[in-house]
Design an enzyme around this catalytic site. Structure first.
Site, mmCIF file in Angstrom:
data_model
loop_
_atom_site.group_PDB
_atom_site.id
_atom_site.type_symbol
_atom_site.label_atom_id
_atom_site.label_comp_id
_atom_site.label_asym_id
_atom_site.label_seq_id
_atom_site.Cartn_x
_atom_site.Cartn_y
_atom_site.Cartn_z
ATOM 1 C CG ASP A 1 -6.568 7.299 9.810
ATOM 2 O OD1 ASP A 1 -6.486 8.261 9.139
ATOM 3 O OD2 ASP A 1 -6.497 7.476 11.407
ATOM 4 C CG HIS B 1 -2.237 -0.724 1.118
ATOM 5 N ND1 HIS B 1 -2.270 -2.074 0.533
ATOM 6 C CD2 HIS B 1 -3.480 -0.570 0.888
ATOM 7 C CE1 HIS B 1 -3.601 -2.403 0.272
ATOM 8 N NE2 HIS B 1 -4.424 -1.585 0.436
ATOM 9 C CD GLU C 1 -7.462 10.563 12.426
ATOM 10 O OE1 GLU C 1 -7.991 10.683 11.457
ATOM 11 O OE2 GLU C 1 -6.898 9.487 12.538
HETATM 12 C C1 LIG Z 1 -6.121 3.686 2.606
HETATM 13 C C2 LIG Z 1 -4.813 3.642 3.346
HETATM 14 C C3 LIG Z 1 -4.727 4.319 4.510
HETATM 15 C C4 LIG Z 1 -3.652 4.662 5.180
HETATM 16 N N1 LIG Z 1 -3.806 5.295 6.593
HETATM 17 C C5 LIG Z 1 -2.630 5.740 7.193
HETATM 18 C C6 LIG Z 1 -2.877 6.290 8.410
HETATM 19 O O1 LIG Z 1 -4.016 6.514 8.983
HETATM 20 N N2 LIG Z 1 -1.517 6.474 9.210
HETATM 21 C C7 LIG Z 1 -0.405 5.947 8.572
HETATM 22 O O2 LIG Z 1 0.597 6.290 9.349
HETATM 23 N N3 LIG Z 1 -0.133 5.644 7.446
HETATM 24 C C8 LIG Z 1 -1.513 5.247 6.659
HETATM 25 N N4 LIG Z 1 -1.313 4.852 5.213
HETATM 26 C C9 LIG Z 1 -0.014 4.702 4.746
HETATM 27 C C10 LIG Z 1 0.535 3.260 5.251
HETATM 28 O O3 LIG Z 1 1.166 3.501 6.390
HETATM 29 C C11 LIG Z 1 1.998 3.065 3.992
HETATM 30 O O4 LIG Z 1 1.564 3.076 2.773
HETATM 31 C C12 LIG Z 1 2.539 1.847 4.496
HETATM 32 O O5 LIG Z 1 3.696 1.832 3.985
HETATM 33 C C13 LIG Z 1 1.400 0.816 4.028
HETATM 34 O O6 LIG Z 1 2.016 -0.644 4.530
HETATM 35 P P1 LIG Z 1 2.023 -1.864 3.594
HETATM 36 O O7 LIG Z 1 2.474 -3.082 4.292
HETATM 37 O O8 LIG Z 1 1.248 -1.858 2.546
HETATM 38 O O9 LIG Z 1 3.631 -1.469 2.906
HETATM 39 P P2 LIG Z 1 4.424 -1.861 1.794
HETATM 40 O O10 LIG Z 1 3.744 -0.695 0.606
HETATM 41 O O11 LIG Z 1 4.259 -3.192 1.377
HETATM 42 O O12 LIG Z 1 6.069 -1.201 1.951
HETATM 43 C C14 LIG Z 1 6.349 0.176 2.401
HETATM 44 C C15 LIG Z 1 7.742 0.295 2.636
HETATM 45 O O13 LIG Z 1 8.098 -0.558 3.643
HETATM 46 C C16 LIG Z 1 9.106 -1.581 3.400
HETATM 47 N N5 LIG Z 1 8.449 -2.547 4.131
HETATM 48 C C17 LIG Z 1 7.477 -3.492 3.919
HETATM 49 N N6 LIG Z 1 7.524 -4.405 4.818
HETATM 50 C C18 LIG Z 1 8.618 -4.373 5.526
HETATM 51 C C19 LIG Z 1 9.354 -5.180 6.530
HETATM 52 N N7 LIG Z 1 8.778 -6.168 6.938
HETATM 53 N N8 LIG Z 1 10.602 -4.604 7.059
HETATM 54 C C20 LIG Z 1 11.137 -3.469 6.425
HETATM 55 N N9 LIG Z 1 10.882 -2.796 5.435
HETATM 56 C C21 LIG Z 1 9.556 -3.118 4.896
HETATM 57 C C22 LIG Z 1 8.825 -1.632 1.491
HETATM 58 O O14 LIG Z 1 10.023 -1.883 1.213
HETATM 59 C C23 LIG Z 1 8.442 0.006 1.261
HETATM 60 O O15 LIG Z 1 9.719 0.413 1.357
HETATM 61 C C24 LIG Z 1 -2.363 4.395 5.026
HETATM 62 C C25 LIG Z 1 -2.382 3.815 3.478
HETATM 63 C C26 LIG Z 1 -3.366 3.507 2.664
HETATM 64 C C27 LIG Z 1 -3.531 2.950 1.360
HETATM 65 C C1 LIG Z 2 -8.360 6.143 -0.321
HETATM 66 C C2 LIG Z 2 -9.199 6.363 0.709
HETATM 67 C C3 LIG Z 2 -10.682 6.114 0.995
HETATM 68 C C4 LIG Z 2 -10.851 6.682 2.405
HETATM 69 N N1 LIG Z 2 -9.650 6.811 2.964
HETATM 70 C C5 LIG Z 2 -9.778 7.586 4.214
HETATM 71 N N2 LIG Z 2 -10.705 7.757 4.695
HETATM 72 C C6 LIG Z 2 -10.583 8.627 6.016
HETATM 73 N N3 LIG Z 2 -9.481 8.486 6.710
HETATM 74 C C7 LIG Z 2 -8.441 8.199 6.061
HETATM 75 N N4 LIG Z 2 -7.156 7.988 6.625
HETATM 76 C C8 LIG Z 2 -6.484 7.400 5.579
HETATM 77 N N5 LIG Z 2 -7.144 6.826 4.734
HETATM 78 C C9 LIG Z 2 -8.540 7.411 5.136
HETATM 79 C C10 LIG Z 2 -8.600 6.601 2.107
#
Ligand SMILES: Cc1cc2nc3c(=O)[nH]c(=O)nc-3n(C[C@H](O)[C@H](O)[C@H](O)COP(=O)(O)OP(=O)(O)OC[C@H]3O[C@@H](n4cnc5c(N)ncnc54)[C@H](O)[C@@H]3O)c2cc1C
Ligand SMILES: Cc1ccn(-c2ncnc3[nH]cnc23)c1
Length: 509
Positions: free
Chosen positions: A142, A84, A253
């Site tokens: 979130d 993600h 928030e």
């Molecule tokens: C819908 C949505 C909502 C979100 N809401 C929040 C939020 O509220 N707060 C917040 O802080 N973030 C939020 N995020 C961001 C999220 O924290 C980051 O995108 C995070 O990297 C996603 O986790 P992932 O496992 O998909 O990571 P990946 O995309 O798989 O990896 C992210 C990074 O970390 C590295 N990595 C992955 N796994 C490991 C591991 N085990 N050891 C070392 N490195 C690793 C990867 O190489 C890459 O560089 C949100 C993202 C989305 C898509």
């Molecule tokens: C792509 C998407 C649709 C809803 N969200 C979110 N809505 C509310 N809080 C959020 N925090 C991170 N993503 C959020 C993110």
């Protein structure tokens, strides 16, 4: 087009006594492999040469040791949690992607004060497993369908962070496989330099294979409250007042609503309004900007009366628009998994697998009013392409030894522009338009020397990364990289260290 002699490179891996397996990325990607060249951002697509599906930690360690000892060209290695990321950070172009979700050898072990989980575990699964013991982590994101290793490589920030700090502040111990293939257990008292480097370290120093997460008793219910403000200064004052209190809400928030026609209709449908008659007065205010304060109070059924009294007391000190106070009571799981509801709705409309040009900023408290005026009243014209979150946190709850970069001030705000672009559109919903707006916001912050840092940072040059970290932190990053990943194999998608820090002959220790 794959690397020359890629089959020769891969055949050396096929001899490894792996418990898991390695799948070759062929030109006709099947779904599974195609997965590894995609992420949530849907903007960058870098196909890897191969994907490792490790069953055990030693699979990861053996494979990295093999890469580390290879002659050039060095394969880059990206751990992929739940993919993600927003700008290709979990991808490795013509390299090796490690599918961390395969790593299930240890399962989850819940103790009285903490849980041990695999780095590839999803937070939603951590929640369900710890709840069986009446326990849960203190600090969340979130959205819960993210991996432990992925969020700990960033920080993991949500409405509990004002009190508990981000997720990286609630980790007791890690097991990490470094860029040399060493398996290292680390914590604040053991290999502390690696421990703090990896937390918020953007995957640069090692792959998190295990995490020990601090737990607290879990509530059964949540009182979920939203209220509107039309003046930012009053909204911000109330948010900062709330995060300064010891005994206040459990989650704080906020989000911005710009020029949303029929705001109250959506508003009404998601909450049962306390006063439906007065609520209609805002329909005439189309074109205004509103600020929504969103708070939550955890409780158990036998505490409901006392909880309501304490909530009423705190609400009486706030200056929101009275008729916009909406509240509901939900289960703890439904509250924490709330964004999954938005995901299901967006998936139904085919609006989830779209480009997501997100911009997340950490802004010093003393500059937030200037930022809000310029961005929410001049640069942005509406919030039609996704939520804009805005809320303050207390620097005192954030451990500054980690790799995470935050503003200097005691209170700073997270502003998250969570945009979705509509594919093939040319107008305000297009990827180009949204990215242009985000560039204007970044330029405004730079021009006014606002002291803003990007969260989930994305840069494309070393100079920008040096600027992001600042001189002293950059020196620590460079030292740690040469110590733990001297051939710069790990997490190439961030584009921080483009080439090996040391030649292979130089000592790395
Ligand atoms: C819908 C949505 C909502 C979100 N809401 C929040 C939020 O509220 N707060 C917040 O802080 N973030 C939020 N995020 C961001 C999220 O924290 C980051 O995108 C995070 O990297 C996603 O986790 P992932 O496992 O998909 O990571 P990946 O995309 O798989 O990896 C992210 C990074 O970390 C590295 N990595 C992955 N796994 C490991 C591991 N085990 N050891 C070392 N490195 C690793 C990867 O190489 C890459 O560089 C949100 C993202 C989305 C898509
Ligand atoms: C792509 C998407 C649709 C809803 N969200 C979110 N809505 C509310 N809080 C959020 N925090 C991170 N993503 C959020 C993110």
């Amino acid at each position: 087009k794959t690397l020359p002699n890629s089959h020769h490179i891969l055949s050396s891996f096929q001899k490894l006594p792996l418990d898991g397996h390695l799948s070759l990325e062929t030109t006709n990607n099947n779904y599974k492999n195609g997965h590894a060249s995609k992420d949530f951002g849907n903007i960058y697509h870098y196909p890897p040469l191969a994907v490792l599906h490790p069953k055990t930690v030693s699979d990861i360690s053996m494979t990295i040791k093999q890469v580390f000892e290879m002659d050039s060209p060095k394969l880059k290695v990206a751990a992929r949690g739940h993919g993600h990321s927003l700008q290709g950070q979990a991808q490795a172009h013509q390299g090796l992607v490690v599918n961390m979700e395969s790593l299930q050898e240890m399962g989850m072990v819940v103790h009285s004060g903490y849980v041990d989980v695999s780095g590839g575990e999803l937070w939603i699964n951590v929640l369900h497993e710890t709840l069986k013991h009446g326990l849960a982590p203190k600090s969340w994101t979130d959205y819960l369908h993210l991996s432990v290793g992925g969020t700990l490589s960033n920080a993991g920030i949500s409405g509990q962070a004002f009190r508990h700090g981000p997720q990286i502040n609630n980790i007791l111990q890690l097991q990490v496989v470094t860029g040399k293939g060493d398996v290292v257990t680390c914590s604040e008292n053991q290999n502390a330099d690696l421990f703090y480097g990896v937390l918020g370290g953007l995957g640069q120093f090692g792959i998190i294979t295990k995490a020990r997460i601090s737990l607290e008793p879990a509530p059964m219910k949540v009182k979920w409250i939203r209220m509107l403000y039309s003046e930012f200064s009053i909204f911000a004052r109330d948010q900062e007042h709330l995060i300064s209190l010891e005994d206040t809400f459990d989650y704080i928030e906020g989000f911005v609503i710009i020029n949303r026609t029929g705001i109250l209709n959506n508003w009404r449908s998601s909450f049962n309004p306390k006063d439906p008659i007065l609520a209609t007065q805002f329909d005439s205010d189309i074109g205004k900007t509103f600020y929504c304060l969103e708070v939550a109070k955890y409780f158990n059924p036998d505490q409901k009366e006392a909880m309501n009294e304490s909530v009423e007391q705190v609400l009486s000190e706030l200056r929101y628009i009275p008729s916009t106070l909406f509240q509901s009571e939900v289960s703890y799981v439904d509250f924490l998994d709330r964004v999954h509801v938005s995901e299901m709705k967006l998936r139904e409309k085919g609006l989830w697998e779209v480009p997501h040009p997100w911009l997340n900023l950490l802004i010093p408290r003393t500059r937030i009013h200037e930022f809000a005026h310029q961005v929410f009243h001049k640069i942005l014209v509406d919030t039609s392409n996704g939520p804009i979150l805005i809320y303050p946190v207390n620097q005192s709850r954030w451990n500054n030894k980690t790799s995470l970069v935050t503003p200097e001030e005691d209170v700073f705000y997270l502003v998250a522009l969570l945009s979705s672009a509509v594919p093939y559109s040319r107008g305000k919903d297009s990827l180009e338009y949204i990215m242009r707006q985000h560039r204007r916001i970044i330029e405004f912050c730079e021009r006014t020397k606002m002291g803003v840092n990007q969260y989930l940072p994305h840069y494309t040059s070393r100079e920008e990364w040096e600027e992001h970290f600042g001189i002293s932190r950059w020196e620590v990053m460079v030292r740690r990289k040469s110590q733990y990943d001297p051939m710069a194999l790990l997490a190439p998608g961030h584009r921080i260290f483009q080439n090996p820090m040391l030649s292979s002959t130089e000592s790395c220790d």
